[in-house]
Design a protein around this motif. Structure first.
Motif, mmCIF file in Angstrom:
data_model
loop_
_atom_site.group_PDB
_atom_site.id
_atom_site.type_symbol
_atom_site.label_atom_id
_atom_site.label_comp_id
_atom_site.label_asym_id
_atom_site.label_seq_id
_atom_site.Cartn_x
_atom_site.Cartn_y
_atom_site.Cartn_z
ATOM 1 N N MET A 1 6.006 9.782 -3.940
ATOM 2 C CA MET A 1 5.616 8.789 -2.956
ATOM 3 C C MET A 1 6.019 9.258 -1.565
ATOM 4 O O MET A 1 7.153 9.697 -1.343
ATOM 5 C CB MET A 1 6.273 7.436 -3.249
ATOM 6 N N VAL A 2 5.079 9.168 -0.624
ATOM 7 C CA VAL A 2 5.324 9.597 0.737
ATOM 8 C C VAL A 2 5.718 8.424 1.616
ATOM 9 O O VAL A 2 6.668 8.494 2.385
ATOM 10 C CB VAL A 2 4.073 10.302 1.315
ATOM 11 N N GLN B 1 6.731 -3.503 6.336
ATOM 12 C CA GLN B 1 7.906 -2.820 5.858
ATOM 13 C C GLN B 1 7.490 -1.412 5.489
ATOM 14 O O GLN B 1 6.486 -1.210 4.829
ATOM 15 C CB GLN B 1 8.494 -3.523 4.627
ATOM 16 N N GLU B 2 8.264 -0.462 5.916
ATOM 17 C CA GLU B 2 7.905 0.931 5.642
ATOM 18 C C GLU B 2 9.052 1.637 4.971
ATOM 19 O O GLU B 2 10.213 1.442 5.313
ATOM 20 C CB GLU B 2 7.553 1.637 6.951
ATOM 21 N N GLU B 3 8.710 2.446 4.015
ATOM 22 C CA GLU B 3 9.702 3.240 3.314
ATOM 23 C C GLU B 3 9.198 4.664 3.272
ATOM 24 O O GLU B 3 8.253 4.973 2.568
ATOM 25 C CB GLU B 3 9.916 2.710 1.896
ATOM 26 N N ASP B 4 9.800 5.557 4.062
ATOM 27 C CA ASP B 4 9.382 6.948 4.143
ATOM 28 C C ASP B 4 10.381 7.805 3.379
ATOM 29 O O ASP B 4 11.597 7.632 3.478
ATOM 30 C CB ASP B 4 9.322 7.428 5.593
ATOM 31 N N SER B 5 9.844 8.745 2.659
ATOM 32 C CA SER B 5 10.715 9.642 1.900
ATOM 33 C C SER B 5 10.963 10.952 2.630
ATOM 34 O O SER B 5 11.725 11.770 2.159
ATOM 35 C CB SER B 5 10.092 9.923 0.527
ATOM 36 N N GLY B 6 10.344 11.147 3.787
ATOM 37 C CA GLY B 6 10.566 12.356 4.549
ATOM 38 C C GLY B 6 10.099 13.589 3.816
ATOM 39 O O GLY B 6 8.966 14.023 3.961
ATOM 40 N N ILE C 1 0.869 -1.175 0.000
ATOM 41 C CA ILE C 1 0.000 0.000 0.000
ATOM 42 C C ILE C 1 0.907 1.226 0.000
ATOM 43 O O ILE C 1 1.813 1.336 0.839
ATOM 44 C CB ILE C 1 -0.929 0.026 1.223
ATOM 45 N N LYS C 2 0.647 2.156 -0.944
ATOM 46 C CA LYS C 2 1.497 3.341 -1.059
ATOM 47 C C LYS C 2 0.650 4.606 -1.000
ATOM 48 O O LYS C 2 -0.441 4.659 -1.568
ATOM 49 C CB LYS C 2 2.293 3.313 -2.367
ATOM 50 N N VAL C 3 1.166 5.603 -0.298
ATOM 51 C CA VAL C 3 0.514 6.911 -0.202
ATOM 52 C C VAL C 3 1.324 7.897 -1.026
ATOM 53 O O VAL C 3 2.557 7.985 -0.895
ATOM 54 C CB VAL C 3 0.410 7.375 1.268
ATOM 55 N N TRP C 4 0.612 8.652 -1.874
ATOM 56 C CA TRP C 4 1.259 9.567 -2.808
ATOM 57 C C TRP C 4 0.790 11.004 -2.580
ATOM 58 O O TRP C 4 -0.354 11.246 -2.200
ATOM 59 C CB TRP C 4 0.931 9.171 -4.261
#
Length: 496
Positions: free
Chosen positions: A400-401, A475-480, A388-391
């Motif tokens: 991508m956030v 798993q989380e990937e944050d772009s800050g 699931i991705k938040v944009w």
């Protein structure tokens, strides 16, 4: 698995749902439905006063000694009426707990509290299938306590593909004042069932659209599309919030139909696509404009009053998965595809197959797409890649956030809460429903700060209601600061 989700706004559901009663009136209504299906006259309702009559002298003589005609009559012994506890002296029978002086607990109060839905609670409907049994699970979400629980469920006759909420009163409550709380269900069967969410223990829907005779059901595969009912699976539903008696449906039979909820009949059938119609959506403002997406690799937009004037957009070699109008820019719409792309088009430029931007969102099919109605530029995608991705698509430049694997399996549905901008419901092949509080994510707080009037949390608790306990599944990937992604196009349609 859970194939689709549907949020119900706060304050819509009745505080105390009614209990379903199969009385004489309801029996006659069901009998009428069955008669319509078989195209026969309904059978008369059998009254309790009917007496059994036997033929043949031998049978009469054998039963006469039991005196069955007077079996239920009150009997007396020594001038006193006998009861089932006739040999027990001093035993008093009370018809309810309220009449019994020795019982101080009120069972009805406990039961009422169990089914009560407060005005500050959201309702969430999930279409679930497990072991070939399909049902609607109606959840209550208490946001203040981060509590999600199943309130009641409704059994379905076939695998559910789509849900749509409507408040147009029909069936038993037809003509009553005020709004309703109904859910329309599209399944592998061509019929559309409409259920009352303010009634528990339901056995039969309040209305069925496109009811067909039994013999036609058996030869569904060979039946050609027609103007009266669908002949194949109902894949999408859209209720017209402006013309409240209209419900649009799209089907695998290649047609799009408009249903009149007053007459419960098909008002119009559109045949502008050449393959299965995956999605249909009414415009948010223009009440007569429809958007449809089909496996013929096209998206179409047209005014339902002039169905011959249709604008098309070609999607290339990929089938569409989801379509959404942009609630903040009414001239634009989103399309997600099985190739993992999200496309953004301008409806004012029909035939322009080059989108405003193309977002390579996932490596697999984008099976879920939703636009946050309370935060401009906030978009969520879900995929069969389990992510699931938040944009952030502010200024038509997607970034991508954050992305998460919530342990839901393949994602089939993600939807923002209509009342709380940071509450996201998600579900998939694992058959679980989760509520993700997006405001607990630092990247989301930074990206969408100032775009909503709702206070944003200042902690990093990553609160997820009913989330799995296995930390390895997330798993989380944050772009800050939300760095730009390369797999996009600019306004000219050229790859960046």
């Amino acid at each position: 698995m859970i194939s689709t989700l549907l949020w119900i706004r706060k304050g819509v559901a009745a505080e105390l749902p009614e209990k379903y009663e199969l009385d004489d009136k309801e029996y006659e209504r069901i009998n009428d439905f069955a008669a319509l299906q078989l195209e026969e006259e309904p059978e008369p309702t059998i009254k309790n006063e009917t007496k059994m009559e036997t033929e043949g002298g031998d049978s009469d003589s054998e039963l006469a000694e039991y005196n069955l005609d007077q079996y239920d009559d009150d009997k007396e012994t020594n001038g006193e009426k006998m009861s089932i506890f006739g040999n027990i002296k001093g035993l008093t029978y009370y018809t309810s707990n309220e009449e019994d002086p020795y019982i101080t607990l009120n069972d009805e109060d406990d039961e009422t509290d169990d089914i009560r839905i407060l005005a500050i609670d959201n309702v969430l409907v999930a279409a679930k299938t497990e072991d070939d049994i399909s049902q609607l699970e109606i959840y209550v979400y208490e946001e203040s306590e981060d509590n999600l629980y199943v309130h009641h469920d409704i059994l379905l006759p076939s695998f559910p593909l789509c849900l749509e909420w409507l408040d147009f009163r029909l069936g038993k409550k037809s003509g009553m004042e005020g709004g309703g709380n109904y859910v329309a269900v599209g399944t592998f069967d061509p019929e559309i069932e409409i259920w009352d969410l303010d009634t528990v223990d339901l056995m039969y829907p309040d209305a069925i659209l496109g009811r067909r005779k039994e013999e036609k059901k058996k030869r569904k595969d060979s039946e050609k599309p027609n103007a009266k009912y669908h002949t194949d699976s109902v894949m999408s539903l859209s209720w017209n919030k402006h013309h409240r008696n209209l419900l649009a449906s799209s089907s695998a039979d290649t047609t799009v139909k408009l249903w009149d909820l007053q007459s419960l009949k098909c008002a119009y059938s559109f045949n502008h696509h050449k393959d299965k119609v995956q999605q249909v959506a009414w415009h948010n403002i223009e009440s007569t404009v429809l958007l449809t997406a089909s496996f013929d690799k096209t998206v179409a937009a047209f005014d339902s009053r002039a169905p011959d004037n249709v604008a098309y957009w070609n999607l290339g070699s990929a089938d569409p998965e989801c379509i959404r109008w942009d609630p903040f820019a009414p001239h634009y719409f989103y399309v997600s595809t099985e190739a993992g792309l999200v496309l953004y088009f301008d409806v004012r430029n029909p035939g322009q197959n080059t989108p405003i931007f193309t977002l390579h969102a996932h490596d697999s099919a984008v099976t879920s797409l939703d636009i946050n109605p309370l935060i401009q530029g906030c978009v969520v995608t879900g995929s069969t890649d389990k992510m699931i991705k938040v944009w952030d698509v502010k200024d038509m430049k997607p970034k991508m956030v954050t992305s998460r694997d919530l342990g839901l399996g393949k994602i089939f549905s993600t939807q923002f809460c209509p009342d709380s901008p940071f509450q996201l419901a998600a579900a998939g092949s694992e058959g679980k429903v989760f509520i993700w509080d997006l405001s607990s994510n630092a990247g989301i707080r930074n990206s969408f700060k100032g775009r909503t009037n709702v206070p944003i949390r200042n902690d990093d608790s990553n609160k997820i209601v009913n989330a799995p306990q296995d930390d390895n599944s997330e798993q989380e990937e944050d772009s800050g600061d939300s760095e730009d992604w390369e797999d996009m196009e600019d306004d000219s349609g050229d790859d960046v």
